[in-house]
Scaffold this motif. Structure first.
Motif: not given
Length: 125
Positions: A5-6, A35-39, A95-99, A114-117
């Motif tokens: 949850v971000e 990780g952090w990603f953006c879109q 977005y926050c992500a996990a691996t 796994y990804w946050g909203q």
């Protein structure tokens, strides 16, 4: 399984700062690379930063080096993204992500399980 949850997004003027947080559920947070990603609208999801599970090594996209800092607090099951000197081109959903495994590259979003909203960051000029 991990739920993410971000929080911390918002509207900021160019040159300003924001700190994003990503709270993770579960007891094994420390074993995940984060990780952090953006879109941005009409664009593909882009890598921003990642931090490894064990050594805490960090890697950044060239566009954010020197401005953004990723960190983690395993006791709080939380990963952070400190964003300084923000630019209008940083505007995106973050977005926050996990691996458990980078699978060769921590910069590729397909290697995250796994990804946050997401949380919106808007930088005005």
């Amino acid at each position: 399984q991990v739920q993410l949850v971000e929080s911390g997004g918002g509207l900021v003027q160019a040159g300003g700062s924001l700190r994003l947080s990503c709270a993770a559920s579960g007891r094994t947070f420390s074993s995940y690379h984060m990780g952090w990603f953006c879109q941005a609208p009409g664009k593909e999801r882009e890598f921003v930063a990642t931090i490894s599970s064990s050594s805490g090594s960090t890697y950044y996209a060239d566009s954010v080096k020197g401005r953004f800092t990723i960190s983690r607090d395993n006791a709080k099951n939380t990963v952070y993204l400190q964003m300084n000197s923000l630019k209008p081109e940083d505007t995106a959903v973050y977005y926050c992500a996990a691996t458990k495994s980078y699978g060769g590259s921590g910069r590729n979003y397909i290697n995250y399980d796994y990804w946050g909203q997401g949380t919106q960051v808007t930088v005005s000029s």
